[in-house]
Scaffold this active site. Structure first.
Site, PDB file in Angstrom:
ATOM      1  N   ARG A  50       0.880  -1.176   0.000  1.00  0.00           N
ATOM      2  CA  ARG A  50       0.000   0.000   0.000  1.00  0.00           C
ATOM      3  C   ARG A  50       0.905   1.211   0.000  1.00  0.00           C
ATOM      4  NH1 ARG A  50      -4.791  -1.076   4.280  1.00  0.00           N
ATOM      5  NH2 ARG A  50      -5.277  -3.209   3.664  1.00  0.00           N
ATOM      6  N   ASP A  52       2.196   5.072  -0.419  1.00  0.00           N
ATOM      7  CA  ASP A  52       1.657   6.405  -0.160  1.00  0.00           C
ATOM      8  C   ASP A  52       1.710   7.290  -1.385  1.00  0.00           C
ATOM      9  OD1 ASP A  52       0.974   6.335   2.554  1.00  0.00           O
ATOM     10  OD2 ASP A  52       3.091   6.396   3.107  1.00  0.00           O
ATOM     11  N   TYR A 111      11.847  -2.872  -1.109  1.00  0.00           N
ATOM     12  CA  TYR A 111      11.798  -1.453  -1.467  1.00  0.00           C
ATOM     13  C   TYR A 111      13.210  -0.956  -1.727  1.00  0.00           C
ATOM     14  CZ  TYR A 111       6.968  -0.806   0.256  1.00  0.00           C
ATOM     15  OH  TYR A 111       5.618  -0.860   0.452  1.00  0.00           O
ATOM     16  N   ARG A 198      10.413   4.691   5.005  1.00  0.00           N
ATOM     17  CA  ARG A 198      10.720   6.131   5.026  1.00  0.00           C
ATOM     18  C   ARG A 198      11.238   6.565   6.393  1.00  0.00           C
ATOM     19  NH1 ARG A 198       5.379   8.773   2.810  1.00  0.00           N
ATOM     20  NH2 ARG A 198       6.408  10.621   3.708  1.00  0.00           N
TER      21      ARG A 198
END
Lengths: 254, 254
Positions: A50, A52, A111, A198
């Site tokens: 999911r 952002d 990621y 992040r």
């Protein structure tokens, strides 16, 4: 009904994230609308991650259930024709058994976070990387990152909006490497908390700039307190790069 | 007067090329206006190459003569502050002797041409690569390219608007390699004719798709006739990547 697995690439810049939102366009909405235009059906898109607003994907994995018969390649072509000119593309499509689920069958997610570390502002990579003008010590960042690898309570690195049942996750790998004036952070885990990558990158960037000592990353983790977070890195440097499944040998056939 | 050598990166998308144009914004105009705002002087920008509308640069080399004293690093910072938000950045700046000329002292230029070879449309690389959906045989392209290497009359691969005194140039290297679904063409020469790289890439793409036999590239060269050109590749895949100078050891100090 046939379950079609899609591999999706998108530029997150113009979207309010992958998942449907009330306040603006999402990647999910773009693909579901393309699917409705192609099939006349109201298929719902399920995805491995999911992401952002502003976060990109090189290979998000998703699925749609469609009643109308399609060759996977033809479905991919038809979806892409309807998706234009939105910066979303289906780069692979294949049939899957109905118990295959893009989110729940996913056993690993990866990621990449791109930092451009130089004085000059970004041009071609604007919106595609985090620009940090102060020199970063990528080796120190890599060493500090190792405190986060393993099975931990990641409360510090979790958005207050995170919907995960538990803050405890196993981080399989977190590496930091310099490639010219790019500093690349790579993260792999079975699953991540909301904002986890992040938040980890933000703290590592503080270490890289010498604002945090290397041990402070471990201290922030041990605090299990969002208030201990140094910095949340901006979305534009983040890329969802891979989702892993048990049946991966058959993946990406179209 | 001090001569400042600049290394410039830009996204060519919004510009009508590097050189000043009557019909729209150019990179040269953006930098000259930034320099005027910083120095109050009307310095003229000279550059190693003259890139077309839509062509990008990772490291164009240019120079400006400025009377007001500046530390090179401070000049770079000031120019970048004035250039925002245009996608042009000065990534290095250094003082040079007054007989150093970004264009006339340049002894080697290198371009890279990026092709993305896949069915799906481009998202993150839109405007940054040439999208070719039909499969390309990069090995065949590389073999065919070797006919162009060396000292030749490149009339076939030259724009009718080319201002070069002679169509005879020496192409030092032309390689084609596949990196995943990217096909990268790299070209190096002392200098190039207008549209030469794009024209060579266009013909190689015909070979890659099987529309031209490998030998047809050599035949097109031998024809010395623009009408023998198969295809001019679009500008968005082209990047000016390097300019070489005799004094290169001192380059990019800021």
């Amino acid at each position: 009904m046939t379950r079609f697995a899609l591999t999706i690439e998108f530029d997150g810049g113009p979207f309010f994230g992958l998942q449907r939102q009330d306040n603006g366009p999402s990647v999910q909405q773009a693909i579901e609308e393309a699917a409705r235009a192609v099939t006349g059906e109201n298929a719902v898109l399920h995805s491995a991650g999911r992401t952002d607003s502003g976060v990109h994907a090189l290979a998000m994995r998703s699925h749609l259930d469609i009643a109308k018969p399609f060759e996977p390649f033809r479905l991919m072509e038809a979806l892409n024709a309807k998706l234009r000119p939105a910066p979303v593309a289906v780069i692979a499509c294949e049939e899957k058994p109905e118990d295959w689920h893009a989110r729940f069958s996913c056993t690993g997610r990866a990621y990449e976070y791109r930092i451009r570390n130089r004085r000059a502002p970004l041009t071609l990579e604007k919106g595609r990387a985090w620009h940090i003008a102060r020199p970063l010590d990528a080796d120190a960042m890599h060493r500090a990152a190792q405190a986060l690898v393993g099975h931990h309570d990641f409360t510090t690195f979790r958005s207050v909006h995170c919907q995960s049942a538990s803050p405890v996750k196993t981080l399989d790998a977190l590496t930091v490497s310099r490639e010219g004036d790019a500093v690349i952070v790579r993260a792999a885990a079975r699953s991540f908390l909301h904002h986890q990558v992040r938040s980890m990158v933000g703290c590592l960037a503080l270490v890289g700039q010498g604002q945090w000592r290397e041990e402070q990353v471990a201290h922030a983790l041990a605090a299990r307190d969002r208030a201990a977070l140094g910095l949340n890195a901006p979305p534009e440097g983040l890329y969802f790069v891979a989702a892993r499944y048990e049946d991966d040998k058959q993946e990406r056939t179209a």
